[in-house]
Design an enzyme around this catalytic site. Structure first.
Site, mmCIF file in Angstrom:
data_model
loop_
_atom_site.group_PDB
_atom_site.id
_atom_site.type_symbol
_atom_site.label_atom_id
_atom_site.label_comp_id
_atom_site.label_asym_id
_atom_site.label_seq_id
_atom_site.Cartn_x
_atom_site.Cartn_y
_atom_site.Cartn_z
ATOM 1 N N HIS A 80 -5.472 2.500 -0.842
ATOM 2 C CA HIS A 80 -3.846 3.143 -0.364
ATOM 3 C C HIS A 80 -3.622 4.697 -1.339
ATOM 4 O O HIS A 80 -3.485 5.504 -0.411
ATOM 5 C CB HIS A 80 -2.805 2.168 -0.854
ATOM 6 C CG HIS A 80 -2.980 0.855 -0.248
ATOM 7 N ND1 HIS A 80 -2.897 0.620 0.961
ATOM 8 C CD2 HIS A 80 -3.629 -0.360 -0.888
ATOM 9 C CE1 HIS A 80 -3.255 -0.910 1.209
ATOM 10 N NE2 HIS A 80 -3.408 -1.429 0.081
HETATM 11 O O1 RIB Z 1 1.161 -1.841 -0.425
HETATM 12 C C1 RIB Z 1 0.267 -0.964 -0.994
HETATM 13 C C2 RIB Z 1 0.883 -0.202 -2.298
HETATM 14 O O2 RIB Z 1 1.319 -1.461 -3.289
HETATM 15 C C3 RIB Z 1 -0.210 0.466 -3.246
HETATM 16 O O3 RIB Z 1 0.550 1.564 -3.891
HETATM 17 C C4 RIB Z 1 -0.595 -0.580 -4.293
HETATM 18 O O4 RIB Z 1 -0.933 0.010 -5.580
HETATM 19 C C5 RIB Z 1 0.633 -1.295 -4.485
HETATM 20 O O5 RIB Z 1 1.463 -0.658 -5.274
#
Ligand code: RIB
Ligand code: CA
Length: 312
Positions: free
Chosen positions: A242
């Site tokens: 992500h």
């Molecule tokens: O949903 C994904 C996000 O939530 C990313 O930033 C992961 O690190 C968590 O913080």
């Protein structure tokens, strides 16, 4: 002239990869500081994890500022089930030695935006938006001094990962997200719609390990830990990486495509709390307030990430 950025983060194995990508790109990015926030794990752990990541990159000089330890309105929801009890489970690391700054992360954000020339500082939130929302509440004058907010959060076609309706970062603090999305600052959103397309397949994992460096082994190890949750849940070919998509956008915006649309945050409903209501099909006349990304050149993203990791 490198672009000045502040990374606001809740490490988190994917946050760690994002921080390393930024540190590996000094010609393009000047990291003014890291502000930590409660999210994946409580604040004391996200702050310790930020220290550890900077030490993995041999950058104990990076300024780290602890921020808010809970969301604006709700009790903190964490994600140990994904990131492990330390938030950075995977290869073992020694306790950090580098300092954490005395100034509160929110005050660092406010002071930096007030002291740097307007429109020259970009903020990259990688966790719940509590610090940014608090800074905007405390100092509304900073809104039009922000060059851009490039955040990982939300979802439209991919809907939710922590509830059927919401992505984790927005879900944890929807009130802060609402303040950010209504602030008028230019916003680029990296939602699950994009991050679910950058999966760390075995080949990509092998490429990290093949770097033969400490950083390569760490990124591979973190990803291996982090991916077991998503593989089980989505049956996917690997973990969605992500947070580094935000830094990759700063380095190679051409890897991404999206639409400038209206995005609003659900804060009233229990059922759909934290949903990013993205007007992707422009069915309303609500004014556009964000560039909401929808697609990414995944191979190009991993080539960039791997090439930059090799520099550390
Ligand atoms: O949903 C994904 C996000 O939530 C990313 O930033 C992961 O690190 C968590 O913080
Ligand atoms: Ca994160």
């Amino acid at each position: 002239m490198p672009r000045k950025i502040i990374i606001d983060t809740d490490p988190g194995q994917d946050d760690a990869a994002a921080i390393l990508l930024a540190l590996a790109s000094p010609d393009e990015l000047e990291l003014l500081g890291i502000t930590t926030v409660a999210g994946n794990v409580p604040l004391d752990l996200t702050t310790k994890n930020a220290q550890m990541v900077c030490e993995v990159a041999k950058r104990p000089d990076v300024k780290i500022f602890a921020g808010c330890d809970r969301p604006l309105a709700h009790t903190l929801v964490t994600a140990e089930h994904v990131h492990g009890k330390t938030g950075l489970d995977g290869p073992p690391l020694p306790n950090p030695k580098m300092p954490v700054q005395d100034q509160h992360g929110v005050d660092f954000i406010i002071d930096t935006l007030r002291h740097e020339p307007p429109g020259t500082v970009t903020i990259c939130p990688l966790g719940p938006l509590t610090n940014i929302g608090t800074a905007l509440q405390k100092a509304p004058d900073i809104a039009d001094r922000i060059q851009e907010i490039v955040l990982m959060g939300g979802a439209y076609f991919q809907v939710g990962n922590i509830t059927p309706a919401a992505e984790f970062n927005i879900y944890v603090d929807p009130e802060a997200a609402d303040i950010v999305f209504k602030s008028g600052a230019p916003i680029v959103v990296m939602p699950l719609d994009v991050t679910h397309k950058v999966l760390v397949t075995q080949a990509r994992l092998d490429a990290f390990r093949a770097l033969g460096t400490h950083v390569g082994r760490m990124v591979a190890g973190w990803t291996e830990f982090f991916e077991r949750f998503d593989k089980e849940k989505y049956g996917s070919a690997g973990a969605p990486l992500h947070d580094p998509t935000t830094i990759a956008y700063l380095l190679r915006p051409d890897l991404f495509s999206g639409r400038h649309i209206n995005v609003e945050i659900e804060t009233g409903s229990k059922l759909t709390r934290g949903m990013t209501v993205a007007d992707w099909w422009r069915v309303t006349d609500r004014p556009a307030n964000a560039t909401f990304m929808g697609d990414v050149d995944a191979d190009g993203f991993f080539e960039l990430l791997t090439e930059r990791m090799a520099r550390l």
